[in-house]
Design an enzyme around this catalytic site. Structure first.
Site, PDB file in Angstrom:
ATOM      1  N   ILE A 129       0.584  -1.025   0.029  1.00 32.82           N
ATOM      2  CA  ILE A 129       0.364  -0.276  -0.293  1.00 32.82           C
ATOM      3  C   ILE A 129       0.657   1.579  -0.190  1.00 32.82           C
ATOM      4  O   ILE A 129       1.710   1.352   0.539  1.00 32.82           O
ATOM      5  CB  ILE A 129      -1.227  -0.372   0.874  1.00 32.82           C
ATOM      6  CG1 ILE A 129      -2.024   1.317   1.026  1.00 32.82           C
ATOM      7  CG2 ILE A 129      -0.229  -0.106   3.081  1.00 32.82           C
ATOM      8  CD1 ILE A 129      -3.171   1.190   2.286  1.00 32.82           C
ATOM      9  N   SER A 130       0.366   2.056  -0.904  1.00 32.79           N
ATOM     10  CA  SER A 130       1.918   3.067  -1.349  1.00 32.79           C
ATOM     11  C   SER A 130       1.349   4.039  -0.231  1.00 32.79           C
ATOM     12  O   SER A 130       0.549   4.557   1.019  1.00 32.79           O
ATOM     13  CB  SER A 130       1.324   4.054  -2.702  1.00 32.79           C
ATOM     14  OG  SER A 130       1.900   3.226  -3.582  1.00 32.79           O
ATOM     15  N   GLN A 131       2.984   4.833   0.626  1.00 28.25           N
ATOM     16  CA  GLN A 131       2.288   5.705   1.516  1.00 28.25           C
ATOM     17  C   GLN A 131       1.859   6.922   0.923  1.00 28.25           C
ATOM     18  O   GLN A 131       1.367   7.018   0.013  1.00 28.25           O
ATOM     19  CB  GLN A 131       3.681   6.288   1.691  1.00 28.25           C
ATOM     20  CG  GLN A 131       4.463   7.343   0.379  1.00 28.25           C
ATOM     21  CD  GLN A 131       5.832   7.493   0.844  1.00 28.25           C
ATOM     22  OE1 GLN A 131       7.056   6.654   0.023  1.00 28.25           O
ATOM     23  NE2 GLN A 131       6.702   8.475   1.263  1.00 28.25           N
TER      24      GLN A 131
END
Length: 216
Positions: free
Chosen positions: A63-65
């Protein structure tokens, strides 16, 4: 009473981190405030859901920052009547944020498990304008094209031709491009009357865009 204060403080810190990384669009900030990232992170990493960092999820994905989600969403410039395609559903977090900004969001992922779990979350959150599909995202979703906006959350060596072809005139695609997992650049591609215009938005790091369906 302390729990309420803690929740408010957490949101304030979360939004401050987004602003400090260049996310200034009020609609994007509002959408990211409303979608609880903690719901999209499971297991031992759940406690770090509100930190500005990528986290592992199932199927070897991430999950991207939050600041990258915010920057990509801001660059996409989604308007209320837009139909959006996301390639790489992952946890479903990016699609959930987009659903508060767009008329319709289509999201595809090569991993059936990720699509199933994301659909369960979308249903719990009442996000009825998202359609999540198991498919090879490198080919887009031609049966629903053209799209006003396309976002790709995995890195390709070059902007995929099938995705560019599914972009409506005046449409925008935002995606990471790079030939390795250490050197990637976030690109904004805009379809104009004369072709495609490209703008570099800065260095990023994403998992690679892989063709075919994932093995369960």
């Amino acid at each position: 009473m302390r729990e309420v204060t803690s929740e408010a403080e957490r949101k304030m810190r979360f939004l401050f981190a987004l602003r400090s990384k260049g996310v200034s669009d009020s609609r994007v900030l509002s959408a990211m405030e409303r979608i609880d990232r903690g719901l999209f992170v499971k297991g031992i990493f759940a406690a770090r859901a509100y930190e500005d960092m990528p986290l592992p999820i199932a199927c070897g994905q991430t999950i991207s920052q939050p600041s990258i989600v915010g920057r990509m969403t801001q660059a996409l410039d989604v308007q209320p009547r837009h139909k959006v395609l996301e390639v790489g559903t992952g946890s479903g977090y990016q699609a959930a944020v987009l659903s508060l900004l767009a008329r319709r969001v289509y999201t595809v992922d090569r991993h059936r498990r990720l699509v199933r779990e994301a659909n369960e979350l979308f249903s719990r959150l009442g996000l009825a304008n998202i359609t999540a599909i198991t498919a090879d995202g490198s080919f887009g979703l031609p049966e629903q094209a053209p799209f006003d906006r396309i976002i790709v959350t995995a890195a390709a060596e070059d902007p995929p031709g099938p995705l560019l072809a599914q972009l409506r005139p005046g449409g925008i695609m935002v995606l990471p491009v790079g030939q390795s997992d250490t050197v990637q650049t976030l690109i904004k591609a805009t379809r104009t009357e004369d072709g495609i215009e490209y703008e570099e938005l800065g260095p990023v790091r994403f998992v690679p865009l892989v063709e075919g369906l994932g093995q369960e």
